[in-house]
Design a protein around this motif. Structure first.
Motif, PDB file in Angstrom:
ATOM      1  N   ASN A  21      13.099  13.006  -1.746  1.00  0.00           N
ATOM      2  CA  ASN A  21      14.343  12.377  -2.182  1.00  0.00           C
ATOM      3  C   ASN A  21      14.766  12.863  -3.562  1.00  0.00           C
ATOM      4  O   ASN A  21      15.941  13.163  -3.807  1.00  0.00           O
ATOM      5  CB  ASN A  21      14.196  10.855  -2.203  1.00  0.00           C
ATOM      6  N   ASP A  22      13.793  12.950  -4.467  1.00  0.00           N
ATOM      7  CA  ASP A  22      14.091  13.428  -5.816  1.00  0.00           C
ATOM      8  C   ASP A  22      14.632  14.850  -5.769  1.00  0.00           C
ATOM      9  O   ASP A  22      15.566  15.212  -6.495  1.00  0.00           O
ATOM     10  CB  ASP A  22      12.831  13.381  -6.692  1.00  0.00           C
ATOM     11  N   LEU A  67      12.739  21.103   7.947  1.00  0.00           N
ATOM     12  CA  LEU A  67      11.367  21.595   7.952  1.00  0.00           C
ATOM     13  C   LEU A  67      10.478  20.469   8.487  1.00  0.00           C
ATOM     14  O   LEU A  67      10.895  19.306   8.528  1.00  0.00           O
ATOM     15  CB  LEU A  67      10.942  21.972   6.540  1.00  0.00           C
ATOM     16  N   PRO A  68       9.248  20.780   8.907  1.00  0.00           N
ATOM     17  CA  PRO A  68       8.358  19.731   9.416  1.00  0.00           C
ATOM     18  C   PRO A  68       8.164  18.583   8.427  1.00  0.00           C
ATOM     19  O   PRO A  68       8.092  17.415   8.831  1.00  0.00           O
ATOM     20  CB  PRO A  68       7.043  20.480   9.659  1.00  0.00           C
ATOM     21  N   GLU A  69       8.101  18.889   7.137  1.00  0.00           N
ATOM     22  CA  GLU A  69       7.930  17.841   6.124  1.00  0.00           C
ATOM     23  C   GLU A  69       9.127  16.892   6.116  1.00  0.00           C
ATOM     24  O   GLU A  69       8.975  15.683   5.935  1.00  0.00           O
ATOM     25  CB  GLU A  69       7.765  18.461   4.738  1.00  0.00           C
ATOM     26  N   MET A  99       0.838  -1.188   0.000  1.00  0.00           N
ATOM     27  CA  MET A  99       0.000   0.000   0.000  1.00  0.00           C
ATOM     28  C   MET A  99       0.883   1.252   0.000  1.00  0.00           C
ATOM     29  O   MET A  99       1.789   1.379   0.819  1.00  0.00           O
ATOM     30  CB  MET A  99      -0.913   0.015   1.227  1.00  0.00           C
ATOM     31  N   ILE A 100       0.637   2.164  -0.920  1.00  0.00           N
ATOM     32  CA  ILE A 100       1.405   3.404  -0.994  1.00  0.00           C
ATOM     33  C   ILE A 100       0.776   4.435  -0.066  1.00  0.00           C
ATOM     34  O   ILE A 100      -0.413   4.740  -0.169  1.00  0.00           O
ATOM     35  CB  ILE A 100       1.418   3.960  -2.437  1.00  0.00           C
ATOM     36  N   ASP A 152       5.096   7.771   1.817  1.00  0.00           N
ATOM     37  CA  ASP A 152       5.868   7.194   0.708  1.00  0.00           C
ATOM     38  C   ASP A 152       5.982   8.192  -0.432  1.00  0.00           C
ATOM     39  O   ASP A 152       7.064   8.388  -1.000  1.00  0.00           O
ATOM     40  CB  ASP A 152       5.208   5.909   0.206  1.00  0.00           C
ATOM     41  N   ASP A 153       4.843   8.806  -0.784  1.00  0.00           N
ATOM     42  CA  ASP A 153       4.841   9.796  -1.861  1.00  0.00           C
ATOM     43  C   ASP A 153       5.687  11.004  -1.491  1.00  0.00           C
ATOM     44  O   ASP A 153       6.459  11.514  -2.305  1.00  0.00           O
ATOM     45  CB  ASP A 153       3.406  10.239  -2.174  1.00  0.00           C
TER      46      ASP A 153
END
Length: 261
Positions: A15-16, A206-208, A3-4, A8-9
């Motif tokens: 990362n990219d 950052l929070p993300e 399950m994504i 994950d997204d």
């Protein structure tokens, strides 16, 4: 079938971006946001500081009281650190007993100050085995926009440097009157937390970025670059080469943070 999830997204997108050396706010991987440190913000505390790292904001207060020493250190003062993650600072924080994040924050601040031997604790002894000064460091979060660990550790040191003893007549403490006597500080510790996301290392997240990190390492060093404390966090293990790289970053960035205090 796997399950994504949203994480994950988010992790793939981050990362990219990080692979290209780009962060959401345009900073480099080893770049801090603007750091602002103000001291003397509280008239009731013996020492105080306000730290801003970007939009992250913490307040730190120092309270000095006379108490009995610990049995195993009868001729030394005492140190206590408490962290309050106020609900007003983040929708993730709730009222109630300290959670694991608050405990971790207090522990990082405490360990850095204690292991660096920031305070000459023997000079806080009033009467061996009976009376010593207790140094209480209280951290309160005002806005959590990432990197509370480094902001709190920096605020604690700034507040300790700002602290003045209240008047004491060997019987009682007059908290309405502060003397010119400062705490007997010896070394100044600076904490830098390095986060690992994939194969990338970054500071001042950052929070993300905090939500999807693999591992983190808080490296606390003194002015001469000596390591006095480290604390690892995150679910994934770190390789020896990872730790070496993170320590190198921590030692180097500490010089930058030291300038702010």
């Amino acid at each position: 079938m796997k399950m994504i999830t949203m994480n994950d997204d988010l992790k793939k997108h981050l990362n990219d971006s990080l692979m290209k050396g780009v962060r959401y706010d345009g900073r480099k991987l080893d770049e801090y946001r603007k750091i602002v440190v103000e001291t003397g913000i509280s008239k009731s505390a013996e020492g105080s500081a306000r730290v801003l790292i970007g939009e992250t904001e913490v307040l730190v207060g120092i309270k000095l009281s006379v108490d009995k020493p610990y049995p195993d250190t009868p001729n030394e003062g005492c140190l206590m650190v408490d962290a309050q993650l106020l609900p007003l600072s983040s929708p993730e924080f709730e009222t109630g007993p300290p959670d694991i994040q608050a405990i971790e924050l207090a522990r990082v601040v405490d360990r850095g100050v204690r292991e660096a031997k920031t305070i000459d604790m023997k000079k806080l002894c009033i009467k061996k085995g009976e009376k010593v000064w207790m140094v209480s460091i209280d951290v309160c979060t005002v806005n959590d926009a990432g990197n509370l660990l480094d902001a709190s550790a920096l605020g604690a040191v700034a507040a300790l440097k700002d602290a003045r003893f209240p008047e004491y007549d060997d019987v009682s403490v007059d908290y309405k009157k502060h003397t010119d006597k400062k705490l007997p500080l010896t070394k100044i510790p600076v904490a830098v937390t390095i986060y690992k996301i994939g194969d990338m290392f970054l500071v001042d997240p950052l929070p993300e970025e905090e939500r999807i990190f693999d591992a983190k390492l808080t490296v606390t060093t003194t002015k001469d670059g000596k390591i006095c404390a480290m604390q690892k966090g995150g679910d994934l293990p770190l390789k020896i080469e990872d730790i070496k790289k993170m320590v190198e970053i921590g030692v180097e960035k500490a010089k930058e943070l030291l300038k702010s205090i």
